[in-house]
Design a protein around this motif. Structure first.
Motif, short mmCIF file in Angstrom:
data_model
loop_
_atom_site.label_atom_id
_atom_site.label_comp_id
_atom_site.label_asym_id
_atom_site.label_seq_id
_atom_site.Cartn_x
_atom_site.Cartn_y
_atom_site.Cartn_z
N TYR A 171 48.61 23.45 -13.95
CA TYR A 171 49.73 22.64 -14.43
C TYR A 171 49.82 21.36 -13.62
O TYR A 171 49.25 21.24 -12.53
CB TYR A 171 51.05 23.41 -14.35
N VAL A 172 50.53 20.39 -14.19
CA VAL A 172 50.87 19.17 -13.48
C VAL A 172 52.38 19.07 -13.42
O VAL A 172 53.08 19.64 -14.26
CB VAL A 172 50.27 17.92 -14.16
N THR A 173 52.89 18.38 -12.43
CA THR A 173 54.33 18.21 -12.26
C THR A 173 54.76 16.88 -12.87
O THR A 173 53.93 15.98 -13.07
CB THR A 173 54.71 18.24 -10.78
N PRO A 174 56.07 16.71 -13.16
CA PRO A 174 56.55 15.44 -13.70
C PRO A 174 56.31 14.27 -12.74
O PRO A 174 56.20 13.12 -13.17
CB PRO A 174 58.05 15.68 -13.90
N GLU A 175 56.21 14.56 -11.45
CA GLU A 175 56.07 13.51 -10.45
C GLU A 175 54.62 13.04 -10.29
O GLU A 175 54.37 11.94 -9.79
CB GLU A 175 56.58 13.98 -9.08
N SER A 176 53.66 13.87 -10.69
CA SER A 176 52.26 13.55 -10.41
C SER A 176 51.35 14.24 -11.40
O SER A 176 51.67 15.29 -11.94
CB SER A 176 51.90 13.99 -8.99
N ASP A 177 50.19 13.63 -11.65
CA ASP A 177 49.19 14.26 -12.51
C ASP A 177 48.17 15.05 -11.70
O ASP A 177 47.13 15.45 -12.20
CB ASP A 177 48.49 13.24 -13.39
#
Length: 240
Positions: free
Chosen positions: A33-39
């Motif tokens: 997964y990726v977070t909203p803050e970073s890819d």
């Protein structure tokens, strides 16, 4: 002739030095997964793949995308490797599968809305609408069964939301993953997992059909790490 040989050797070295482009599903938490803050890629499977590629001593870069795009990129030769593929006969015909990287239990999850307590045959699901993620393979007999299905979900998080909203009766997916998204919505008391799983599903990495050399490199590194207990160490850390 000598210059031609040197040129071919230089070209071969150049190709070998090019990093493998490796892709996985960006909505497959806690596995990838990726977070909203970073890819930046995160997850158990990301760490497993990273460890194997480092052991194989090949240059690489890992990126995560929507699952349908992952499959298209591999099919079009835009990337060299992708994960996490179910080990179904269909996938084995399409790709060079290596692994398994790990295994997971594929289960059915429902709510108090449905009367079903467990199942013995797939026909037991006939009265219900089963939600599944578009483009996912689950198990050969289930995938072919004549059942009412809703395939509008683009990822497992959306699938859990649809179940909690009452839009579908039952959903199917990886136990750990579905429970992860249920906890994310603080809905543990609203759902239940049917006791009998659909299958214990091994998960593989995939190379293009015929890409034997890369598949061999990854396979040999995977075996070395598994025999050394390194993969178990990573999985145990994520299980805590």
């Amino acid at each position: 002739m000598r210059y031609l040989l040197l040129a071919l050797l230089a070209l071969s070295h150049s190709l070998a030095a090019q990093p493998w482009r490796v892709v996985g599903d960006e909505q497959f938490a806690p596995y990838s997964y990726v977070t909203p803050e970073s890819d930046t890629p995160h997850g158990l499977d990301v760490e497993l793949v990273d460890a194997v590629l480092r052991e194989a001593k090949v240059p690489y870069e890992i990126r995560l995308y929507p699952w349908e795009r992952v499959k298209r990129m591999l099919d079009r030769g835009e990337v060299q490797m992708a994960f996490q593929f179910a080990g179904t006969p269909q996938r084995q015909e399409q790709y060079e599968l290596v692994g398994p990287l790990r295994s997971g239990s594929t289960v059915f999850m429902t709510t108090a809305k449905t009367a079903i307590k467990d199942w013995q045959a797939l026909e037991d699901f006939s009265p219900y609408v089963i939600g599944q993620v578009r483009g996912y393979s689950y198990e050969e007999n289930f995938d072919r069964a004549d059942l009412a299905r809703d395939t509008s979900a683009q990822n497992p998080r959306q699938l859990v939301s649809m179940l909690l909203a009452g839009r579908i009766d039952i959903i199917v997916g990886d136990r750990v993953q579905l429970q992860y998204f249920v906890r994310e919505q603080r809905a543990q008391e609203q759902v239940r997992v049917l006791p009998r799983p659909l299958i214990q599903m091994p998960r593989f990495v995939a190379f293009a059909k015929g890409d034997i050399e890369r598949a061999r490199q990854f396979s040999e590194a995977l075996v070395r790490l598994r025999n050394a207990g390194k993969l178990d160490e990573i999985q145990q850390r994520w299980a805590q």
